[in-house]
Enzyme design. Structure first.
Site, PDB file in Angstrom:
ATOM      1  N   HIS A 100     -27.489 -22.959   7.173  1.00 30.45           N
ATOM      2  CA  HIS A 100     -26.683 -22.220   6.459  1.00 30.45           C
ATOM      3  C   HIS A 100     -26.171 -22.761   5.304  1.00 30.45           C
ATOM      4  CE1 HIS A 100     -23.150 -19.126   7.361  1.00 30.45           C
ATOM      5  NE2 HIS A 100     -23.585 -19.059   6.053  1.00 30.45           N
ATOM      6  N   GLU A 157     -22.548 -22.542  14.964  1.00 31.50           N
ATOM      7  CA  GLU A 157     -22.661 -23.554  13.880  1.00 31.50           C
ATOM      8  C   GLU A 157     -21.708 -24.518  13.954  1.00 31.50           C
ATOM      9  OE1 GLU A 157     -22.963 -21.389  10.300  1.00 31.50           O
ATOM     10  OE2 GLU A 157     -24.553 -20.035  10.922  1.00 31.50           O
ATOM     11  N   ARG A 164     -25.883 -12.691   8.692  1.00 31.64           N
ATOM     12  CA  ARG A 164     -25.216 -13.206   9.899  1.00 31.64           C
ATOM     13  C   ARG A 164     -26.026 -13.159  10.800  1.00 31.64           C
ATOM     14  NH1 ARG A 164     -22.242 -14.681   6.528  1.00 31.64           N
ATOM     15  NH2 ARG A 164     -19.943 -14.763   6.277  1.00 31.64           N
TER      16      ARG A 164
END
Length: 321
Positions: A288, A269, A240
């Protein structure tokens, strides 16, 4: 009227082909609609979801606070990939009559991506491949060795343990640290327990983060911690973004205080086009992709479709709230 399902952030437009969204055990027809673009604005999201009975959301990319749930009176079912989600207001969902369910998720894809980033950094793969394709120099980097070097893991859960096994297979010395990790638990994985976070950071050639984001881990690596890393060290984060102070990481990379970083997670994001992470030096970055694999997507979307059928049959599956 069909039972309408909105699938959010289906960037690859594969959700409707990787799963069977029909509902043979129900009298209701199911209609699955993919949204391939991310909604940044809550007003736009509320308008887009107004006519849906169900929403399928990937991981924790889209927040579902009370302010949004209160604007979706038709919503009856919310399915999130994974069995843990910190951005859904469960109390608000219950108050609005929304059942929240999850899906299983594999830890294998993030382990594999962690090593893709680490190896890519160590051997300068992007730089060398780009130079080869564009007529650049024939060899311009000197790769960093893995064998005999120390891999430091922040976190030794399911993912961290698997990453450790690969490091050991490469002949690396592996150490780990987290607030609750014991020497016995580390030894079970063939790993040495670092005496402290500071000792792990200062003594490792490669540091990889595998912790859940919580009040204890948010900002765990700030300016002081990043300053402990060797100038030749590499940092990898597939966990994270909030665990690492992003401004401090950017400064560290720009000033060349570490050899490089591999990052798959960001504070925003999708990453805005003008975000400084897009142009940071010494950074190998991916959008990601940690959970993005065919097998995992088949699990996510397959179980989401299964969850719709179970809900319509009056027996919701993998209920979170």
């Amino acid at each position: 009227m069909p039972f309408r399902c909105a699938v959010l952030d289906d960037f690859q437009n594969v959700a409707t082909t990787l799963a069977d969204w029909s509902a043979p055990a129900s009298d209701e027809e199911v209609e699955a609609v993919s949204f391939t673009e991310h909604f940044d604005d809550e007003d736009e999201l509320a308008a887009a979801l107004a006519d849906f009975d169900c929403v399928v959301t990937l991981r924790e990319r889209v927040s579902f606070p009370a302010s949004l749930l209160d604007r979706l009176p038709r919503l009856r079912l919310l399915i999130a990939s994974g069995m843990r989600n910190s951005v859904i207001d469960y109390a608000a969902a219950k108050a609005n009559g929304v059942t929240v369910c999850g899906t299983e998720s594999s830890s294998t894809p993030p382990v594999e991506l962690t090593w893709a980033l680490l190896l890519g950094l160590a051997r300068g793969l992007v730089q060398e491949s780009t130079a080869l394709r564009e007529g650049g120099p024939w060899q311009s980097t000197v790769g960093a060795d893995l064998h005999g070097r120390r891999l430091g893991l922040l976190g030794l859960g399911k993912i961290g343990t698997s990453v450790a096994r690969v490091g050991l297979a490469f002949g690396m010395e592996v150490s780990a640290w987290s607030q609750n990790l014991t020497a016995d638990r580390a030894a079970q994985s063939g790993v040495r327990l670092a005496s402290s976070k500071e000792e792990l950071l200062s003594g490792s050639d490669f540091v990889s983060i595998h912790l859940a984001l919580s009040d204890r881990t948010r900002g765990l690596l700030g300016p002081a911690e990043l300053a402990l890393l060797k100038p030749t060290a590499y940092l990898v984060n597939t966990s994270r973004a909030g665990i690492v102070d992003q401004a401090a990481l950017l400064a560290t990379l720009r000033e060349g205080r570490i050899a490089g970083a591999g990052v798959d997670v960001f504070d925003i994001e999708p990453l805005p086009a003008d975000h400084p992470m897009r142009t940071a030096p010494r950074l190998l970055a991916t959008p990601h992709l940690g959970y993005v694999s065919r097998a995992n997507y088949e699990r996510y979307y397959g179980q989401a479709a299964e969850g719709v059928r179970a809900y319509l049959a009056g027996k919701p599956a993998r209920v979170l709230s």
